[in-house]
Motif scaffolding. Sequence first.
Motif, PDB file in Angstrom:
ATOM      1  N   GLU A 247      28.277  96.317   4.926  1.00  0.00           N
ATOM      2  CA  GLU A 247      28.482  96.965   6.230  1.00  0.00           C
ATOM      3  C   GLU A 247      28.396  95.898   7.310  1.00  0.00           C
ATOM      4  O   GLU A 247      27.479  95.082   7.312  1.00  0.00           O
ATOM      5  CB  GLU A 247      27.405  98.023   6.477  1.00  0.00           C
ATOM      6  N   ASN A 258      25.393  94.084   8.776  1.00  0.00           N
ATOM      7  CA  ASN A 258      24.327  95.057   9.022  1.00  0.00           C
ATOM      8  C   ASN A 258      23.482  95.184   7.769  1.00  0.00           C
ATOM      9  O   ASN A 258      22.311  94.839   7.764  1.00  0.00           O
ATOM     10  CB  ASN A 258      24.913  96.416   9.439  1.00  0.00           C
ATOM     11  N   GLU A 259      24.075  95.665   6.697  1.00  0.00           N
ATOM     12  CA  GLU A 259      23.338  95.753   5.440  1.00  0.00           C
ATOM     13  C   GLU A 259      24.314  95.739   4.290  1.00  0.00           C
ATOM     14  O   GLU A 259      25.521  95.892   4.481  1.00  0.00           O
ATOM     15  CB  GLU A 259      22.468  97.020   5.401  1.00  0.00           C
TER      16      GLU A 259
HETATM   17 MG    MG Z   1      24.210 101.596   6.670  1.00  0.00          MG
END
Ligand code: MG
Length: 377
Positions: A247, A258-259
């Motif tokens: 992400e 993000n992750e």
């Molecule tokens: Mg997420």
Amino acid sequence: MQVLVYGAGQLAQMMYLEGCPMGIEVQAVDVKNEQVVHPVTKQPMNISLGQAIANADALTVEFEHVPEHLLEQASRSGKLYPSIDAVLIGADRVREKRLLTRVGVANCPHRVVTQIDQLDSCIEELGERLILKASRDGYDGYGQWRLTQSSELSALKTTLQGLDLESVPLVVEKMLDFDREVSIIGVRDKQGQIRVYPLAENLHHKGQLHVSVAPALNITDALQKQAETIFTILAEGMGYIGVLAVELFQCGEQLLVNEIAPRVHNSGHWTLSGSDVSQFNNHLRAVTGLPLGQSDSLKVSAMVNIIGCSAFSSDLLSIPGCHLYWYGKTVREKRKMGHINVTADNFAELGDKLRALSEYLPLEHFPKLEDEAKRLK
Ligand code: MG
Ligand code: ATP
Ligand code: MG
């Protein structure tokens, strides 16, 4: 061939369905009861977990929050893909940030907090707009708290008082004003070959994914390349095998991670209708040692999550290029019940189809749909 999937939700179900034509039998593990179940009916199967592990050609996960003792047992078989280390990185934001630092991939400015009082220095270093994330067990925005100005800090500290931050630290991130959210999904096989899908654009509401559009609008070659490089560095950095989702926040021409999710991902569900070989199919191929399939998009696609409702008309299937995927769960607020994939030849047509779709759906549960239809037009 047999593949044992830890987790018995919709992702295991979709892997099962994609496995059938290839003669790959997918079984699921209900990790709460430590029981082997059928991925569609969720009924217990007449086999012990130990026996299912012994029989399987490959073991994999449909979510990262699998209890560690089960992952260790799976790993001991020598057939777990991705590896236990990769799954544990995806399950723990502190490990995840450590990986991003180690391989040098740009991500959101952050601090790890193990004592509530450290929040004061977070504000000094990161600013007063912060997002606090429990390092473990969060998803769909659960396990997160936001600070929009420093005057809210004392109330926030009271809210957090009961948490054991020594055992589950907080990752505190600067709240970013990104332009949009995108994700890159790809697959790496046992020989190290990589296939990457086009970037998807993801629209969230209250921390939860509602709509994905793939390929994302206005993606330059340079941006797609940047995402593919990030994917490759991360997949190679973990010796990863299987489908991996990353992400990303797009800030101008820069992508920040993000992750990561060490598994098939909601923002890749469009691949069931809009690509030649879906993420589920490619994941099964990678973990069983079969050749990978094409990952280009054949059409433009939108994926619309059905969240917290089941009352809508199935007549939506009359829209050309519209496909319904129903997960067979009982309705709960915020629960992902199914999704709808819509494909089209171009974005304007996709916009028309989303507008047509909106007429069949209770719009209070689909807060992003009408705006997205307009934007694509
Ligand atoms: Mg997420
Ligand atoms: P998922 O269901 O994707 O696993 P999650 O609970 O793990 O979700 P995140 O993906 O970390 O949570 O955050 C959920 C959403 O919150 C993001 O998609 C984004 O919209 C927003 N968000 C997260 N971190 C930030 C940040 N640093 N700045 C601004 N918005 C953020
Ligand atoms: Mg997450």
